[in-house]
Every structure is written in structure tokens, then in C-alpha cells.
Motif scaffolding. Structure first.
Motif, PDB file in Angstrom:
ATOM      1  N   THR A   1      43.345  28.973  47.187  1.00 56.13           N
ATOM      2  CA  THR A   1      42.527  27.821  46.817  1.00 56.13           C
ATOM      3  C   THR A   1      41.668  28.083  45.589  1.00 56.13           C
ATOM      4  O   THR A   1      41.287  27.148  44.889  1.00 56.13           O
ATOM      5  CB  THR A   1      41.600  27.407  47.973  1.00 56.13           C
ATOM      6  N   MET A   2      41.329  29.336  45.315  1.00 54.74           N
ATOM      7  CA  MET A   2      40.360  29.593  44.258  1.00 54.74           C
ATOM      8  C   MET A   2      40.984  30.037  42.941  1.00 54.74           C
ATOM      9  O   MET A   2      40.457  29.736  41.873  1.00 54.74           O
ATOM     10  CB  MET A   2      39.353  30.646  44.724  1.00 54.74           C
ATOM     11  N   GLY A   3      42.088  30.742  43.032  1.00 50.66           N
ATOM     12  CA  GLY A   3      42.575  31.406  41.829  1.00 50.66           C
ATOM     13  C   GLY A   3      43.323  30.505  40.862  1.00 50.66           C
ATOM     14  O   GLY A   3      44.098  29.655  41.275  1.00 50.66           O
ATOM     15  N   ASP A   4      43.056  30.694  39.559  1.00 50.34           N
ATOM     16  CA  ASP A   4      43.953  30.122  38.552  1.00 50.34           C
ATOM     17  C   ASP A   4      45.265  30.883  38.643  1.00 50.34           C
ATOM     18  O   ASP A   4      46.333  30.300  38.621  1.00 50.34           O
ATOM     19  CB  ASP A   4      43.380  30.300  37.141  1.00 50.34           C
ATOM     20  N   ARG A   5      45.124  32.187  38.725  1.00 51.25           N
ATOM     21  CA  ARG A   5      46.290  33.029  38.947  1.00 51.25           C
ATOM     22  C   ARG A   5      45.928  34.032  40.025  1.00 51.25           C
ATOM     23  O   ARG A   5      44.754  34.350  40.240  1.00 51.25           O
ATOM     24  CB  ARG A   5      46.691  33.758  37.667  1.00 51.25           C
ATOM     25  N   ILE A   6      46.950  34.550  40.690  1.00 49.23           N
ATOM     26  CA  ILE A   6      46.739  35.505  41.765  1.00 49.23           C
ATOM     27  C   ILE A   6      47.538  36.758  41.468  1.00 49.23           C
ATOM     28  O   ILE A   6      48.682  36.677  41.017  1.00 49.23           O
ATOM     29  CB  ILE A   6      47.197  34.907  43.113  1.00 49.23           C
ATOM     30  N   CYS A   7      46.893  37.876  41.708  1.00 50.09           N
ATOM     31  CA  CYS A   7      47.579  39.149  41.532  1.00 50.09           C
ATOM     32  C   CYS A   7      47.727  39.758  42.921  1.00 50.09           C
ATOM     33  O   CYS A   7      46.739  40.117  43.554  1.00 50.09           O
ATOM     34  CB  CYS A   7      46.745  40.044  40.622  1.00 50.09           C
ATOM     35  N   VAL A   8      48.963  39.843  43.409  1.00 56.09           N
ATOM     36  CA  VAL A   8      49.185  40.401  44.740  1.00 56.09           C
ATOM     37  C   VAL A   8      49.429  41.894  44.612  1.00 56.09           C
ATOM     38  O   VAL A   8      50.272  42.324  43.825  1.00 56.09           O
ATOM     39  CB  VAL A   8      50.385  39.728  45.439  1.00 56.09           C
ATOM     40  N   MET A   9      48.667  42.683  45.367  1.00 55.48           N
ATOM     41  CA  MET A   9      48.789  44.139  45.264  1.00 55.48           C
ATOM     42  C   MET A   9      49.225  44.749  46.584  1.00 55.48           C
ATOM     43  O   MET A   9      48.978  44.213  47.657  1.00 55.48           O
ATOM     44  CB  MET A   9      47.452  44.752  44.854  1.00 55.48           C
ATOM     45  N   LYS A  10      49.895  45.896  46.461  1.00 61.08           N
ATOM     46  CA  LYS A  10      50.283  46.649  47.653  1.00 61.08           C
ATOM     47  C   LYS A  10      50.350  48.116  47.281  1.00 61.08           C
ATOM     48  O   LYS A  10      50.995  48.469  46.291  1.00 61.08           O
ATOM     49  CB  LYS A  10      51.645  46.169  48.151  1.00 61.08           C
ATOM     50  N   ASP A  11      49.673  48.946  48.035  1.00 55.55           N
ATOM     51  CA  ASP A  11      49.692  50.400  47.836  1.00 55.55           C
ATOM     52  C   ASP A  11      49.463  50.811  46.385  1.00 55.55           C
ATOM     53  O   ASP A  11      50.146  51.697  45.872  1.00 55.55           O
ATOM     54  CB  ASP A  11      51.034  50.977  48.302  1.00 55.55           C
ATOM     55  N   GLY A  12      48.560  50.162  45.707  1.00 53.45           N
ATOM     56  CA  GLY A  12      48.233  50.554  44.349  1.00 53.45           C
ATOM     57  C   GLY A  12      49.206  50.073  43.297  1.00 53.45           C
ATOM     58  O   GLY A  12      49.148  50.505  42.152  1.00 53.45           O
ATOM     59  N   HIS A  13      50.108  49.194  43.684  1.00 46.98           N
ATOM     60  CA  HIS A  13      51.033  48.589  42.721  1.00 46.98           C
ATOM     61  C   HIS A  13      50.797  47.090  42.693  1.00 46.98           C
ATOM     62  O   HIS A  13      50.426  46.501  43.699  1.00 46.98           O
ATOM     63  CB  HIS A  13      52.485  48.825  43.141  1.00 46.98           C
ATOM     64  N   ILE A  14      51.051  46.482  41.523  1.00 48.43           N
ATOM     65  CA  ILE A  14      51.006  45.029  41.468  1.00 48.43           C
ATOM     66  C   ILE A  14      52.370  44.504  41.872  1.00 48.43           C
ATOM     67  O   ILE A  14      53.393  44.916  41.319  1.00 48.43           O
ATOM     68  CB  ILE A  14      50.638  44.551  40.050  1.00 48.43           C
ATOM     69  N   MET A  15      52.412  43.596  42.842  1.00 49.23           N
ATOM     70  CA  MET A  15      53.685  43.066  43.297  1.00 49.23           C
ATOM     71  C   MET A  15      54.083  41.816  42.504  1.00 49.23           C
ATOM     72  O   MET A  15      55.252  41.577  42.261  1.00 49.23           O
ATOM     73  CB  MET A  15      53.632  42.727  44.791  1.00 49.23           C
ATOM     74  N   GLN A  16      53.097  41.003  42.175  1.00 44.23           N
ATOM     75  CA  GLN A  16      53.383  39.801  41.388  1.00 44.23           C
ATOM     76  C   GLN A  16      52.064  39.221  40.884  1.00 44.23           C
ATOM     77  O   GLN A  16      51.054  39.265  41.576  1.00 44.23           O
ATOM     78  CB  GLN A  16      54.098  38.752  42.255  1.00 44.23           C
TER      79      GLN A  16
END
Lengths: 374, 304
Positions: free
Chosen positions: A205-220
Motif C-alpha cells: 500500500t505504501m511503496g512506489d516501488r518495493i524491493c523484496v529481499m531474502k538472505d541478503g540478496h535482492i529478489m526483485q
């Protein structure tokens, strides 16, 4: 306001543990970027490295034109809102707000006008003479927000600021923060924001863009719609969306038409999926959101037959949990679409919408059903 | 005509009469409470009696002190205070009180500052050798006081500090009291770091963070440190006995013993009167500090 850039940012601890694996991220000027991920995905560590509260062991952080790796937090042009507010307990709200400006030795009148400005925006005028312990959670969070706002920083950093509030207050603070961001943009002083949360509702709801992270890596990194419609991999697909996306091991064959075999059943998938596939026949992970399946009679073409194991009644919709081979699929069905009562033990058919099917590489988890879409 | 008393008494009517079991329990509770409090009062009285006797005896005549064990003076007199205050030396007791302050005040201030600094360092910073240094600090805590007395004495003699107050308070200026350092560290560990981080983001350097944020939050701990240090120093007998040799520099604790040495027939009521006076500063400081200790700011800025 300025752009924020992370270049191969790395964090390695003294014991050799690598928390952040060289991530690259660019937050545009005035953009609201949300870092989201499960706990332990290093989103907070990343934020703290941007803030200067955590040392950077590799790569660089750039705010505007400057590399700020070696600057102390106070010189980076950032402001931060903490999860537990971190208000100074012995100072009244007024001093809490003005502390940063006082350290910068700004003239008194300027501090006072800034304080009244900010307290007006956040509606905390009446709280100025109170101590933090006399504030409610929501009020304290607004003061914490004010303390960031008053500094007019280049970049705002939020570290799970709403997770200590109850659900109702969280919803209203969410709106308040996004409104504030829009308002600043409209007033011609856009705020670059990096917002850390583990709550996907906040992220979406808040983000213009979202950075999805997992285990210290950016997933998307993408806007909410893209993230939902075109997840780059199985992790993002599973992480974004409620209830979670169903991820089922399946086998893809393309002899006569397109067939998917999952849980021992083979289903012919209509055209529409075939032309965007970027994969050879073989093992894949079938990803389908609970909302993207229709409930049909068992044995219907294009549907998997499954045995109902649980039914959750939510009011406007029901969540049907049904067993397909080893896996349990969840389907969300609108109550109004129901033609009959569904009970545990029933055999039903679940037909995925072909356009909404995602296929992920069985090994890498990469989405292989996106490539030819554009 | 209906009068008020004709109306049924609602509250009484609604109340059900107590059952025999309830009555029995109530009675037993009352007896239990009586026994409990009687016992506590008795034990409490026995424990505080020597102190009461001390205060009472200060107002007795010399002959009465040994004729009765009861604390209340039969013929209250201020003679003991008058004589005790004058002392057998050229100095009155006020002089010795002042001497005590020359030791206590620098020592308390020095302890508060040095312990806060050292504790802040240990609790919040990573530096090489931190673990070993901290172990050494804790080890000194376990060291009996007496084993360092002689080396310390020799050291201070070399420095030419004998018969001055320096040996008594300088060690505290360099955080010599491991116990207090440990106490402040424990308190600091319980305080979330976010407030200090917020201050750093606000632009405060390490010293500013310490002074403006950490110290105010630590105040309850610092006050207790000052309180303990005040009382222990005020009551310290061995330290001044070893290092102070001239009568004009004696603090209260030694001066009290002085009156025992100097007079042939001990003026017990004078000694006891001065003992009572010697208690007063500690008591006053304790009650003042206790108030601010309780009022001390809780960590209200953090919810977690």
C-alpha cells in the motif's frame, strides 16, 4: 532531496557471516521505496548501513553525488524513524523535536518556527510540553516522525515504524505517512524514503516501488502491481499476496497441447500460457494464487481434482484447503459464487486461470512464464 | 403515610448473610494477620533497638548509660553533645565534619564521572582486548581489599601523598571502584541502544550522546552509585587511619576514635552524641537520594 544509490553493498561480520551479498539498488529522488522480506533477510541491516549505524564492509552508499560510506550518521543528510520510537525519555516533545537542530546550532527563531511547522503538520501541537512516557503509541510515533521531518533530510529512513502499533492505528498511520509523502511532493519538496517492513500490506500500500529481499540478496525490485502480477521468482510469488501463492511441483509436457502434471493428475492447459513459456519440458514449480482458481465439479476439463481438507469461512469469501497429491492447495472463493455447500471430504475441481498461471524453474525458482509476455 | 424507614433497605436486603464457613475464614484471617504483624513488629524492634539505644544514650548522663539497658533517658541532657562537639583537641567536631567532606565530595564526584565513562566504554564500544580488560575489572571486584593495602601504601608513599587526602579519593577518579563500574554497565545493558542511535542520526558525537542522552537516562544508577559511595566513604575507618596522621586532618570516623584514646575516663555520652551526629549526613543524603531515585525517569521513551 536526493537520489540514493547502493552499489554492490556488502556486510560481513567479524565471525565471517555474510549478511548482505553485494546488493545494487537505486532509489530515485522523491521515491517511496519499501524494503520487505522475512525476518533475517538483512533489510534492517541494509537500512542501518545507509544510516551509518552499521559499518559497510564492501561497496558504497551514495546519497546525491556523495559517497557517504565514511561519514558519521549526522553528516549523511538522513533522518531515521525507529521501530520503538527511540524518543529521548527525559526530554519533552518540544526538545525531542528540536534536539537535532540545536546540535547544529541553528538560530532559536528558526528552530521555533520549524517546531511549530512540523507539529502543525503532524497534529502534535498539544503534546509539545509532554514527556514521552505521557504519550500513547500513536502519538509517540508521530513525534518520532516529526523528529525526522524537522531536519529536512535528503533521505528518510524508516525501520519498521508501525510494528509496535495495534492494527487499527497501524492502518491510520500508514495512510498518514503516505499522505505526508504525497503532500511533500505536491509542495515541491519531495522526500526520498526507504521504508523497511516485514508486513506485505504496508509494502504494497505504501511503496512506489518495493524491493523484496531474502538472505541478503535482492529478489526483485518493482512497483506493487508488477510484483503481484509478474513475480520474478517463486520466492517473490510466495511472499507477496494473501493467502500465499500455491506452489506445487509439476511436470510440463508439450506433445499434443500443453499439459501440466501435478499430484498425479495431468491437466491440459489452454492456449495463452504456451506462447509465453521460456522453458523446455520437464520439472517445474506450478504457481497459482488462491484467488486465481475457479471452483468446478470434480472431473471437469482443465481442472485438478482435489479433496477438501478444510474450509475457512471469512464472510465475503471462503478459503478452501484441498489436497492434491502431496500438496495442499488453497483457493479463495467468493461466497456469492458458491452454488453449493462445501464440506470437508468433498471431491472438488480447481481450475486455474490459464493467464494467471506461473511456472517457476524447479531448481532456481526463476519465473519461466514471463519471458515472452512483452 | 410512608416514611423512609418503611422502605426496604435495598443494599442490606441484597446482601446475603455470611455463611458459617465465610465467618470462620474471616476470623482465621484476622488471627493470622495479628500473629504475623506482632511477630514482625517484635523482630523489627529487636533489630532496631541498638540504634534506638544509641540515640537515647546520647541524651543520657554518663552514669545512666551503664545503669539501665532501656533506651529512653530518665533525665535528658545535652551535655554529651556540648562536650563531644568541643573535643579534647584544639578543633571542634565541625572541623572534622568538614575534613570528611574534603574526602567525600571529590570522591563521590570523581566516582560518578569516571564510572560512567568507563561503563559507557565497556557497554557500548567494541575495542581490541575488551574481553580481557573486562575480566580484569571483574577480577579486581573479587580481590579482598586488604591484599592491596600494603602495595598501595608503598605506592602513595613514593608519590609523597601520605598525610594528604589524595590516596583516599584519587583512585576513585580513575574508576578504581570496579563494583560501581559493574553496576552502571548492568544498568546500561538494559537500556536499548536506539536512543543513542537516534542521537547520532540527529548529529550528536560520542561525547554529546553521552552527556545529553546517556547520562540523563542513567541518572537513577548514577544516583545510587553516589549514594553508596557517600555512605561507604563517610563510614570508612581503615583508609583514613592508614593515610592520615595529623589530627587536624582527621575525618569524622577517626575523630570519633580520638575521643576514646585521649580521655582517661571515657565520656561515653560525648562519644555517642557525636556518633549520632555522624550518622546524620548519611541519613539525610540517603533520604534525599531515595526520593529522586524513585522519581527517577523510567525509560518511557521506548516501547518494546
Amino acid at each position: 532531496m536526493a537520489e540514493l544509490q547502493l552499489k554492490s553493498l556488502e556486510k560481513k561480520y567479524g565471525n565471517g557471516f555474510k549478511a548482505v551479498h553485494g546488493i545494487d539498488l537505486k532509489v530515485k529522488e522523491g521515491e517511496f521505496m519499501v524494503l520487505v522480506g522475512p525476518s533475517g533477510c538483512a533489510k534492517s541491516t541494509t537500512l542501518r548501513m545507509i544510516a551509518g549505524l552499521e559499518t559497510i564492509t564492501g561497496g558504497e552508499v551514495r546519497i546525491g553525488e556523495n559517497v557517504v560510506n565514511d561519514l558519521v550518521p549526522g553528516k549523511r543528510g538522513i533522518a531515521m524513524v525507529f521501530q520503538n520510537y527511540a524518543l529521548y525519555p527525559h526530554m519533552k516533545v518540544r526538545r525531542n523535536l528540536s534536539f537535532g537542530l540545536k546540535l547544529k546550532r541553528q538560530p532559536k527563531e528558526q528552530i521555533e518556527s520549524a517546531t511549530s511547522d512540523v507539529s502543525g503538520i503532524l497534529e502534535i501541537d498539544e503534546l509539545l510540553e509532554r514527556l514521552p512516557k505521557q504519550l500513547s503509541g500513536g502519538q509517540a510515533q508521530r513525534v518520532a516522525l516529526g523528529r525526522a521531518l524537522i531536519k529536512q533530510p535528503e533521505v528518510f529512513l524508516f525501520d519498521e515504524p508501525l510494528s509496535n502499533l495495534d492494527a487499527k492505528l497501524r492502518a491510520s498511520m500508514r495512510v498518514r505517512i503516505t499522505d505526508l509523502h504525497k503532500r511533500l511532493r505536491d509542495e515541491g519538496r519531495p522526500a526520498t524514503v526507504v521504508y523497511v517492513t516485514h508486513d506485505q500490506v504496508e509494502a504494497m500500500t505504501m511503496g512506489d516501488r518495493i524491493c523484496v529481499m531474502k538472505d541478503g540478496h535482492i529478489m526483485q525490485v518493482a512497483d506493487p502491481r508488477t510484483l503481484y502480477d509478474r513475480p520474478a521468482n517463486a520466492f517473490v510469488g510466495g511472499f507477496i499476496g494473501m493467502p500465499e501463492m500455491n506452489l506445487v511441483p509439476a511436470v510440463l509436457t508439450r506433445d499434443a497441447g500443453l499439459r501440466l502434471t501435478a499430484g498425479g493428475q495431468t491437466v491440459e492447459v489452454p492456449e495463452g500460457l504456451a506462447h509465453r513459456l521460456n522453458v523446455e519440458d520437464g520439472a517445474v514449480t506450478l504457481g497459482i494464487r488462491p484467488q486465481h482458481m475457479s471452483l468446478v465439479d470434480a472431473g471437469s476439463p482443465g481442472a485438478f481434482d482435489a479433496e477438501v481438507v478444510n474450509v475457512e469461512f471469512m464472510g465475503h469469501e471462503i478459503n478452501v484447503h484441498a489436497r492434491l497429491g502431496e500438496a495442499v492447495l488453497v483457493a479463495v472463493v467468493q461466497t456469492t459464487d458458491l452454488t453449493r455447500r462445501i464440506a470437508r471430504g468433498d471431491l472438488i475441481g480447481l481450475r486455474p486461470y490459464a493467464a494467471r498461471i506461473h511456472l517457476f524453474d524447479a531448481d532456481t525458482g526463476e519465473n519461466v512464464s514471463l519471458a515472452k509476455d512483452h | 403515610m410512608v416514611t423512609l424507614s418503611d422502605l426496604p433497605d435495598q443494599s442490606r436486603a441484597e446482601r446475603t448473610p455470611p455463611t458459617p464457613l465465610e465467618l470462620k475464614l474471616r476470623r482465621r484471617n484476622r488471627i493470622n494477620a495479628f500473629v504475623r504483624y506482632s511477630l514482625l513488629i517484635l523482630v523489627g524492634f529487636i533489630m532496631i533497638y541498638p540504634l534506638l539505644w544509641l540515640v537515647g544514650a546520647a541524651f543520657k548522663t554518663n552514669s545512666e548509660i551503664f545503669s539501665s539497658a532501656w533506651f529512653w533517658p530518665a533525665r535528658p541532657t545535652l551535655d554529651g553533645f556540648r562536650e563531644g562537639w568541643e573535643t579534647s583537641t584544639p578543633y571542634n567536631f565541625g572541623h572534622f565534619f568538614l575534613n570528611s567532606m574534603y574526602i567525600v565530595i571529590p570522591k563521590v564526584i570523581g566516582t560518578a564521572i569516571s564510572c560512567t565513562l568507563v561503563a559507557y566504554g565497556f557497554a557500548r564500544f567494541e575495542f581490541p582486548g575488551k574481553k580481557i580488560l573486562f575480566s580484569i575489572l571483574i577480577a579486581t571486584l573479587l580481590l579482598p581489599d586488604v591484599v592491596t593495602r600494603i602495595p598501595q601504601y608503598l605506592l602513595f608513599r613514593e608519590l609523597g601523598w601520605l598525610d594528604t587526602y589524595l590516596p583516599l579519593f584519587v583512585p576513585s577518579w580513575v574508576a578504581g571502584d570496579a563494583f560501581f563500574v559493574f553496576m552502571v554497565i548492568q544498568f546500561l545493558r538494559a537500556i536499548p541502544r536506539e536512543m543513542e542511535e537516534a542521537a547520532r542520526v540527529d548529529g550528536a558525537n560520542t561525547a554529546q550522546t553521552l552527556i545529553f542522552i546517556v547520562v540523563p537516562i542513567l541518572m537513577p544508577a548514577i544516583i545510587s552509585v553516589c549514594l553508596f559511595q557517600f555512605m561507604w566513604t563517610m563510614n570508612d575507618f581503615l583508609g583514613p587511619l592508614i593515610y592520615i596522621s595529623s589530627v587536624e586532618k582527621y575525618p569524622v570516623s577517626i575523630a570519633l576514635k580520638l575521643s576514646i584514646d585521649a580521655t582517661e575516663a571515657f565520656n561515653w555520652n560525648a562519644i555517642l552524641s557525636m556518633t549520632v551526629l555522624a550518622l546524620i549526613p548519611s541519613l539525610v543524603v540517603f533520604f534525599l537520594a531515595q526520593k529522586s531515585f524513585i522519581e527517577g525517569i523510567s525509560t518511557g521513551g521506548v516501547k518494546g
